[in-house]
Design an enzyme around this catalytic site. Structure first.
Site, PDB file in Angstrom:
ATOM      1  N   GLU A 101      51.201  45.312  54.475  1.00 40.81           N
ATOM      2  CA  GLU A 101      52.301  46.789  54.776  1.00 40.81           C
ATOM      3  C   GLU A 101      53.934  45.565  55.343  1.00 40.81           C
ATOM      4  OE1 GLU A 101      52.848  50.876  56.955  1.00 40.81           O
ATOM      5  OE2 GLU A 101      51.355  49.143  56.989  1.00 40.81           O
ATOM      6  N   GLU A 121      52.327  60.224  57.063  1.00 38.94           N
ATOM      7  CA  GLU A 121      52.095  59.205  58.272  1.00 38.94           C
ATOM      8  C   GLU A 121      53.664  59.014  59.002  1.00 38.94           C
ATOM      9  OE1 GLU A 121      50.929  55.042  59.593  1.00 38.94           O
ATOM     10  OE2 GLU A 121      53.094  54.662  58.791  1.00 38.94           O
TER      11      GLU A 121
END
Length: 251
Positions: A146, A236
């Site tokens: 990520e 998220e």
């Protein structure tokens, strides 16, 4: 497109083991978590209780972080020399949980920089990512890399699509993929359409920017960007009110 709830940032007013059921009650069939235990190697009772909470809720575990140090302000262990043993002890535990719950995406946060150890960190990260990928391949799972944003994670070295993709390609394992978090990429001024279209995308997460709130509270055209995307999309974002009415616009 299917939305899943990251229960490490939403439903936080509830005990962790009650969050999967709360997500189901709110209409979701999938959940994901940052590493949900205090220890990298929790005891069997803790693992069994977590697995049971997800199974009993009737939801799928879509994504799971390997052991991380987010609660302490860190950004993962994969590149950090002092955490080498801790991380490697965790790999089989995390993959074992994933196997039990049918989870096929494991997020490997790279880790913050340690002054004077940058080169050593990059070598170690590639070794750890390759090891994790080979273990994950045995259960048909991918390992995710990520990119974060430098405003909130100033010591994290992967802050662009290119930075993350370069690491993925250098690992050289076929099941290492890009976690395309549109919030972080938007904060960094990335081309979000191009990021979503990258062939190495393995999972997508969203929050609106600025503010990291629910879709519709910021400036990212999430409905347009996600039109035609057919994978799981992890929620998220921060929303104390747990207002999911925005999802109607995506139906």
């Amino acid at each position: 497109m299917r939305f899943d709830v990251n229960c490490s940032i939403l439903f936080t007013g509830l005990p962790l083991l009650e969050r999967p059921a709360a997500a189901k009650a709110a209409g979701f069939d999938g959940v994901e978590f940052w590493w949900p235990f205090a220890a990298a190697v929790p005891d069997d009772h803790e693992v069994d209780a977590f697995v049971a909470a997800v199974e009993d809720a009737g939801v799928r575990l879509v994504g799971l972080n390997f052991a991380d140090d987010i609660a302490e302000g860190g950004r993962g262990l994969f590149s950090r020399p002092a955490d080498r043993a801790r991380l490697r002890d965790n790999l089989d535990v995390a993959i074992g949980i994933a196997e039990r719950l049918g989870c096929t995406a494991l997020n490997a946060l790279y880790g913050n920089r340690v002054a004077g150890q940058e080169r050593q960190q990059d070598v170690l990260a590639l070794e750890n990512l390759a090891l994790a990928a080979r273990k994950a391949a045995k259960i048909g799972a991918v390992v995710l890399v990520e990119a974060l944003n430098s405003y909130e994670s100033p010591s994290y070295p992967l802050v662009s699509v290119k930075g993350a993709i370069d690491v993925i390609e250098n690992v050289g394992e076929p099941n290492v993929r890009f976690l395309c978090d549109l919030y972080h990429l938007a904060r960094m001024g990335e081309d979000l359409t191009a990021a979503l279209a990258h062939p190495l995308v393995g999972h997508v997460q969203i929050a609106d920017a600025p503010g990291r709130g629910r879709p519709g509270t910021g400036e990212i055209p999430l409905k347009r960007l996600l039109d035609g995307y057919d994978g799981w999309v992890g929620l998220e974002y921060k929303d104390p009110g747990l207002d999911f009415d925005w999802i109607k616009e995506f139906s």
